[in-house]
Structures are given as C-alpha cells and as structure tokens.
Enzyme design. Structure first.
Site, mmCIF file in Angstrom:
data_model
loop_
_atom_site.group_PDB
_atom_site.id
_atom_site.type_symbol
_atom_site.label_atom_id
_atom_site.label_comp_id
_atom_site.label_asym_id
_atom_site.label_seq_id
_atom_site.Cartn_x
_atom_site.Cartn_y
_atom_site.Cartn_z
ATOM 1 C CG HIS B 68 -1.961 -1.072 1.149
ATOM 2 N ND1 HIS B 68 -2.256 -1.879 2.225
ATOM 3 C CD2 HIS B 68 -2.752 -1.494 0.133
ATOM 4 C CE1 HIS B 68 -3.205 -2.740 1.870
ATOM 5 N NE2 HIS B 68 -3.516 -2.534 0.595
ATOM 6 C CD GLU B 71 -0.332 0.431 4.502
ATOM 7 O OE1 GLU B 71 0.341 -0.620 4.481
ATOM 8 O OE2 GLU B 71 -1.575 0.435 4.377
ATOM 9 N NE ARG B 126 -6.347 0.044 0.740
ATOM 10 C CZ ARG B 126 -6.141 -0.668 1.863
ATOM 11 N NH1 ARG B 126 -5.564 -0.116 2.900
ATOM 12 N NH2 ARG B 126 -6.525 -1.925 1.937
ATOM 13 C CG HIS B 196 0.603 -4.194 5.092
ATOM 14 N ND1 HIS B 196 -0.065 -3.831 3.930
ATOM 15 C CD2 HIS B 196 0.992 -5.479 4.903
ATOM 16 C CE1 HIS B 196 -0.065 -4.855 3.097
ATOM 17 N NE2 HIS B 196 0.554 -5.872 3.647
ATOM 18 C CD GLU B 270 -1.626 -3.537 9.088
ATOM 19 O OE1 GLU B 270 -1.284 -2.333 9.089
ATOM 20 O OE2 GLU B 270 -2.262 -4.057 8.150
#
Lengths: 99, 309
Positions: B68, B71, B126, B196, B270
């Site tokens: 993405h 990020e 994104r 991410h 994440e």
C-alpha cells in the site's frame, strides 16, 4: 509547502460507533462525504465498537462534525491539521530535497 | 556503503532504486539485485537477494514492503533490514546464521507506481495506478488482488473504492510478477513476511475466514515470541493473532495466498503506530520502529529455523 499545501485544514478523526444504528449512520455519511478511511480499510468492515479513523478534508469537516454531534457519536480529533503534521514529520533534509 | 545512506528518513522511489543499484555493485558477496517484471506504468520491480552465496540448497524467506503506497514506514523497514544484515553479518551470530542458512528475497517497494504517486501527488494514495476503461477511477488494492477467495468479504467490486479487488485475480502486473516468482520458487520459500502500517499488530492466516490454520501451534508461538522480543526494545505493545479476528476479515490478500500456496509460515506486520500519527509516522520514529521490528523478524526467523518443521 509539500503537496502544494493541499492538506491544510484536513483532519484525522477517530470514531467508535457504539451501536448498530450508529455504525450504519456512519457508513452512510462516509459514502456521502467520500471520506478517506484510514482504518479499517473498508467501510464494509465498520460495525459496533470498530475503531474508525477517517481523514476528512477541510471543506467537509464542518458537515461531518455537525452530523456526529447530532447523532451523539463521540469522536476524537487525532490530527487537527494534516498539512502541519506532514511538514513536522519530515526532516529539513527531506523537505529540502522535495523542494 | 550502508553507513552513508540515511536510513532514518523516507526516500523517494528513485533514491531507493539508486540505493539498490549501489548495493548490487558494492556488496556482491551478500547481495544480488534482479527484476521480476514491470509495473503497470513500466517501472522495474526490483528484488534484492540477500544471503551468503552457496551451491548447496538453501531455503528462503520472502519479505515485501509497500504493497500500500501510503504506508511509508514499510519500505523504510525493508531498507533498514538490509542495512542491519550487511552491518552485523560478521559480528552478530544470529544474523550470520540467518544469512548462511537462508536467502532473503527483499522487495523494498512492491507498489512502485503507487509509492511514486504518493511522493509526487497524493500522500494518502493506497492502490496501484492501473487504469480502468469504464470508470474514471484508477488503481486496484494490491492486497485484495490475489487468487484466494478473491473479491469476497472485505474487498470491493467498485473501481473507485480503496479496497477494489480488480477486474480479475492477479490483474495487477505487480501482483502477477510476485505471484509468478513465488510459484517458481516452490517449496524453497519457507516464510512470507509482508509489512504494512498502521496498527501495531503481527498477523497470520487466515484473513478471509474465521478458522485455525493447521500449523497454528508453531506459528502462534513464533508470533508470541516475536511480539515479546519487540516489546523488550522500547516497551511498545503489539497485538498478535489471526488476521480475521485481530484486525478484520479481508479476502484476496497476499499473506493468505502465500499460505494457501504452500508457504507454511506467513505473517503480516502492521507497524507503528496506532493512530496518533497514522500514516504520517515522523522520521524521528523510523529508528525505534525499525529497531524493534528487526528483533521481531530475527526472532521469527531463528524460531522457524530451530523449532518449526
């Protein structure tokens, strides 16, 4: 200013719908205002107690905040001005390079 | 050299690619750069193969960052990982073991077109940058475009949505290139790691359904130990668990695809933070984020080498 100052006045708001009705109401207003959802990544993932972070442009923030107050949906403003946050997060070296 | 490049700032795509070229020339003992294809807009998709060269069969770990575009901490971590590997190969027994026993395939920027666009036009972009002939909106969510319960719950059929799954699975050349590469490697790839932001979580399959993976015990324990190690650095708490329960249901993502295609240990990180800065994690937080994540990744790798079948 990076990105031609495009994000000046944009806000990042956190909301947690406490009921199914609130979640549905948020989904509807998100669609109408075409917000940028930071989390979750999809409006369809929104449900009761889901932490939602939404970026709202300056010209739409008044509408959204008024709606939230009317619907008694509690919110927190995580970032008051995204342009400032963007600029503050970059080192001088990076900003110089971008210019 | 790794020590001259500034790993504590975000870099443009061009800078990252220059850095990769430089490492390819100057660190040929441990690094080889190659391309696995081209993006929608024609950019090369570079991957670094990191590890001690050996004629003997070696398993490998795949790491990708920047699926993405917005990020940015992801690509920053991928660069940090390479730097740490090169700097500590001779002095850190754990790193030496990792690079001697395994190859690491690192893709610092998966979504090159999107990343470039987020640098030049829209910081919060994104998706990829592919065009749709019937709609004005561009881009596909590269983490909804994989052939695993494609375009089911948690993905969108609408091209203008940020979780648009695409016109068909692997429609995005970036996704197709990585999928083809991983398919070609077969059983050699023992772990898949994707980076991410943001949520501070360490996730494993499944994302597309509420169910327990067959090798849950080893995966769960690896995640537990990794999160514990991560926390030991700066006290930052990460949650861990199956993505569907820990985060939300999403179909067509790379981690589930990797698992379904025989890679037994698939994780998605994440990274920082949990919303204070979100995607705008300041550059001064790159170092602590990457330092703690590095320990988590080393922990997972060593655990998988030692403990998991």
């Amino acid at each position: 200013h990076p990105y031609n100052n495009h994000y000046a006045g944009d806000k990042l708001i956190r909301l947690i719908p406490r009921s199914k009705e609130q979640a549905n109401a948020l989904k509807k207003i998100y669609h109408q205002l075409q917000v940028d959802l930071w989390q979750p990544s999809s409006i369809s993932c929104l449900s009761e107690e889901t932490v939602t972070d939404v970026r709202i442009p300056q010209n739409a923030s008044r509408t959204l905040l008024a709606f939230l107050q009317e619907a008694h949906i509690q919110y927190t403003i995580l970032i008051e001005d995204l342009q400032k946050a963007l600029e503050n997060g970059s080192s001088l070296q990076t900003q110089r390079k971008r210019r | 050299s790794p020590s001259e490049y500034n790993y504590e700032v975000y870099h443009s795509l061009e800078e990252i690619q220059s850095w990769m070229h430089h490492l390819n020339k100057t660190q040929s003992g441990l690094i080889r750069m190659f391309s696995i294809g081209r993006s929608y807009e024609g950019r090369p998709l570079f991957v670094l193969k990191l590890g001690r060269k050996s004629r003997a069969y070696k398993r490998a770990v795949w790491i990708d960052c920047g699926i993405h575009a917005r990020e940015w901490i992801g690509p920053a971590f991928c660069q940090w990982f390479v730097r740490e590997a090169l700097l500590t190969y001779k002095t850190d027994p754990a790193m030496r073991k990792m690079l001697n026993h395994l190859y690491f395939y690192i893709m610092p920027v998966f979504n090159v077109d999107g990343y470039h666009f987020s640098w030049t036009h829209d910081r919060f972009w994104r998706k990829t940058r592919s065009r749709n002939s019937r709609f004005r909106c561009r881009g596909v969510d590269a983490n909804r475009n994989w052939k695993v319960k494609w375009c089911d719950e948690g993905a969108s059929v609408h091209p203008c949505d940020d979780t648009y799954c695409g016109p068909f699975p692997e429609s995005e050349p970036e996704v197709k290139a990585v999928a083809n590469f991983l398919r070609k490697q077969g059983k050699r790839i023992t772990a898949y790691l994707s980076f991410h932001a943001y949520a501070q979580m360490l996730l494993y399959p499944y994302s597309y359904k509420y169910a327990t993976i067959p090798n849950f015990s080893c995966v769960e324990y690896a995640a537990y130990k990794a999160v514990k190690a991560l926390r030991s650095v700066h006290g930052v708490q990460y949650r861990y668990g199956p993505a569907s329960q820990t985060l939300y249901i999403s179909s067509g993502n790379s981690m589930d695809w990797a698992y379904k295609n025989g890679i037994p240990y698939a994780f998605a990180f994440e990274l920082r933070d949990t919303g204070h800065f979100g995607f705008l994690l300041p550059e001064m937080l790159i170092k602590p984020t990457c330092t703690e994540t590095m320990l988590a990744v080393k922990n997972i790798t060593v655990h998988l080498l030692k403990k998991c079948p």
